[in-house]
Design an enzyme around this catalytic site. Structure first.
Site, PDB file in Angstrom:
ATOM      1  N   TYR A  55      38.430  49.023  69.365  1.00  0.00           N
ATOM      2  CA  TYR A  55      38.946  47.895  68.584  1.00  0.00           C
ATOM      3  C   TYR A  55      40.371  48.116  68.106  1.00  0.00           C
ATOM      4  CZ  TYR A  55      39.877  44.606  64.891  1.00  0.00           C
ATOM      5  OH  TYR A  55      40.476  43.650  64.125  1.00  0.00           O
ATOM      6  N   HIS A  85      51.120  38.364  61.539  1.00  0.00           N
ATOM      7  CA  HIS A  85      50.416  38.508  60.267  1.00  0.00           C
ATOM      8  C   HIS A  85      51.348  38.414  59.052  1.00  0.00           C
ATOM      9  CE1 HIS A  85      47.091  39.512  62.769  1.00  0.00           C
ATOM     10  NE2 HIS A  85      46.331  39.968  61.800  1.00  0.00           N
ATOM     11  N   ASN A 197      46.109  47.273  58.145  1.00  0.00           N
ATOM     12  CA  ASN A 197      44.773  47.470  57.592  1.00  0.00           C
ATOM     13  C   ASN A 197      44.853  48.536  56.507  1.00  0.00           C
ATOM     14  OD1 ASN A 197      42.851  45.767  58.641  1.00  0.00           O
ATOM     15  ND2 ASN A 197      42.403  47.034  60.420  1.00  0.00           N
ATOM     16  N   TYR A 279      35.568  40.892  11.084  1.00  0.00           N
ATOM     17  CA  TYR A 279      35.284  41.665  12.299  1.00  0.00           C
ATOM     18  C   TYR A 279      36.555  42.143  13.012  1.00  0.00           C
ATOM     19  CZ  TYR A 279      30.349  40.151  12.338  1.00  0.00           C
ATOM     20  OH  TYR A 279      29.038  39.932  12.057  1.00  0.00           O
ATOM     21  N   ARG A 282      37.210  45.214  10.976  1.00  0.00           N
ATOM     22  CA  ARG A 282      36.074  46.118  10.792  1.00  0.00           C
ATOM     23  C   ARG A 282      35.512  46.619  12.130  1.00  0.00           C
ATOM     24  NH1 ARG A 282      30.589  44.056   8.724  1.00  0.00           N
ATOM     25  NH2 ARG A 282      31.814  42.174   8.321  1.00  0.00           N
ATOM     26  N   PHE A 328      38.743  49.223  54.864  1.00  0.00           N
ATOM     27  CA  PHE A 328      39.766  48.307  54.354  1.00  0.00           C
ATOM     28  C   PHE A 328      39.220  47.311  53.343  1.00  0.00           C
ATOM     29  CE2 PHE A 328      38.193  46.727  58.518  1.00  0.00           C
ATOM     30  CZ  PHE A 328      37.393  45.703  58.026  1.00  0.00           C
ATOM     31  N   GLU A 412      35.142  37.940  60.069  1.00  0.00           N
ATOM     32  CA  GLU A 412      35.388  38.536  58.754  1.00  0.00           C
ATOM     33  C   GLU A 412      34.762  37.598  57.725  1.00  0.00           C
ATOM     34  OE1 GLU A 412      39.621  39.067  58.953  1.00  0.00           O
ATOM     35  OE2 GLU A 412      39.421  40.384  60.692  1.00  0.00           O
TER      36      GLU A 412
END
Length: 494
Positions: A55, A85, A197, A279, A282, A328, A412
């Site tokens: 791959y 990309h 990746n 609060y 405290r 990844f 994916e």
């Protein structure tokens, strides 16, 4: 000149911050170089000897994982991957975050499990050492298969594409190559995938967030202690026994910090007319303490990640295997980033409540912290502004990690959305500094109404330093500049 040698030994978050805070130069150790070369040689031989599809090395990407690519096209395949990309959008990420991306990508590739050329890693080192910062955009990563779009922009300049920032100006990569006499790197099989990746966008933001979360926690304690004295609060909620019996590490540590801050405070140690505090005063040990525990939990996750190999496929020369898996996937970071945002937002939320109490006209303080309320609105709207910021933080704390959208034709099919978790956490951090600045403005104003009584030497030191930049407000005036100066004061560190 300071240098840091990348050896593939564990790097702490503190060490990472130390490197980034200075002009430290990176050097690859001989062991790191050997590991990189060994992995590259193994991969070249593997591809040459085998017809098996591996791959991303001799196949397409994503849902094209079963599409074979001929040996003569493997280099073009990797270049095409980076170019196609580089689809980032939105705001540019700050240079200090890009610097983190560079060093973390270098560290990840130096383990010798990614199959990159030594030349590729050395070019990234060159960029880091010469303060050449690729232009990277905030939007585009789904947090799996790694931070594809932003990392593509990070490495475009290696190919002679994209733009970089250098000495405050933007240059094309070709211009920067000419300036330094560099030739574009020709990517070999698997290299584009190794560069894209990875979780370095998420972990770059995450490491930044941990550093600032620790700073914010420390400063929220100091500012809250000034607020406590300004409000004439009680010290008993910070005692050893009551906090020890709860067994929570962060709570015990917070109470210890406050005991030290208030130990020499005349105000904290004098007799009180009231039995207990609201609060927001405290319960500081319980609330600040829970955020401390969360910060340190998230720090452990992030420190593991910056020392990891997160690209795919992963190459193991000694075992003669190339594994296509999912390192990844950003889920560990995505969950931690969302958790950290909540922890910081809560520190801001309880801070705003202390601000609100300071203008309430109780505990002998004038309404809205001015001597003549009515004629003067005083600190009325600074609290409004803080409430708006706190509300935005709550909206930003909607988890990104619970979302997922199919990509790459369903190959994916579960993603972490950790990049979105990272960028919204960055905004929460910025908002928290604004909240701190506003609380300190109120706290110091309150403290002046307690004079001549004093707080502790440490807290009075903060007060005196603050007063050199921000004056006491006697009547209504243009408040924004005071608020802005106060915010810059806390950002510089107290």
């Amino acid at each position: 000149m300071n240098t840091f040698t990348i050896t593939n030994e564990w790097v702490s978050l503190e060490k990472l911050d130390e490197i980034l805070a200075s002009d430290t130069k990176l050097v690859l150790s001989e062991d790191a170089k050997t590991a990189i070369l060994k992995c590259r040689t193994y991969l070249d031989e593997k591809v040459a000897k085998s017809n098996r599809l591996i791959y991303g090395i001799n196949t397409g990407f994503g849902s094209l994982c079963d599409t074979a690519v001929s040996p003569e096209d493997l280099e073009q395949l990797q270049r095409n991957l980076v170019l196609s990309h580089a689809c980032g959008m939105g705001e540019r990420i700050p240079e200090n975050i890009v610097r983190r991306l560079l060093i973390l990508k270098i560290m990840g590739l130096s383990h010798g499990a990614s199959g990159v050329q030594l030349e590729t890693v050395e070019r990234l080192v060159f960029f880091f050492n010469h303060h050449i910062y690729p232009v990277v955009f905030q939007q585009g990563s789904l947090g799996a298969s790694g931070d594809l779009a932003p990392l593509a922009h990070l490495v475009l300049p290696l190919l002679g594409e994209g733009t970089v920032l250098f000495e405050g100006k933007e240059y094309t990569s070709r211009e920067i190559n000419q300036r330094f006499g560099l030739e574009p790197v020709v990517l070999r099989s698997k290299e584009g995938l190794a560069l894209l990746n990875g979780t370095q966008f998420m972990s770059g933001y995450a490491s930044y967030a941990i550093s600032h979360a620790r700073k914010l926690w420390k400063q929220f304690n100091r500012i809250a202690a000034i607020s406590l004295d300004g409000y004439d609060g009680r010290k008993e909620p910070f005692g050893i026994q009551v906090n020890g019996i709860r067994n929570q590490v962060g709570q015990i540590k917070t109470a210890e910090v406050f005991r030290a801050l208030l130990a020499e405070s005349e105000l904290a140690n004098r007799e009180k007319m009231h039995v207990q505090d609201p609060y927001s005063f405290r319960c500081i040990p319980q609330v600040h303490g829970a955020s401390y525990d969360t910060i340190e939990y998230c720090a452990a996750i992030v420190e593991r990640e910056i020392n990891a190999v997160t690209d795919n496929p992963t190459v193991f020369p000694d075992d003669d295997i190339v594994v296509s898996a999912g390192n990844f996937h950003g889920q560990p970071l995505a969950l931690a980033l969302d958790f950290l945002a909540i922890a910081l937002a809560e520190l801001g939320s309880i801070s705003e409540r202390r601000i609100y109490k300071s203008i309430s006209g109780t505990r002998s303080l004038p309404a809205f912290l001015v001597a003549k309320p009515g004629l003067n609105s005083g600190f009325m709207i600074t609290q409004y502004t803080c409430a708006s910021i706190v509300s935005q933080n709550k909206q930003l704390c909607t988890p990104a990690s619970i979302d997922t959208i199919d990509s790459s034709n369903g190959q994916e099919d579960h993603v972490s959305m950790g990049a979105n978790a990272a960028t919204k956490l960055y905004r929460v951090i910025e908002n928290c500094y604004s909240i701190q600045g506003i609380e300190l403005l109120h706290a110091c104003q309150s403290l002046e109404f307690r004079r001549p009584a004093k707080s502790s030497p440490e807290l009075e030191g903060i007060f005196e330093a603050f007063r050199k930049q921000v004056p006491f407000v006697t009547e209504d005036r243009y408040m924004h500049p005071l608020m802005q100066t106060s915010i810059e004061f806390v950002k510089a560190g107290i």
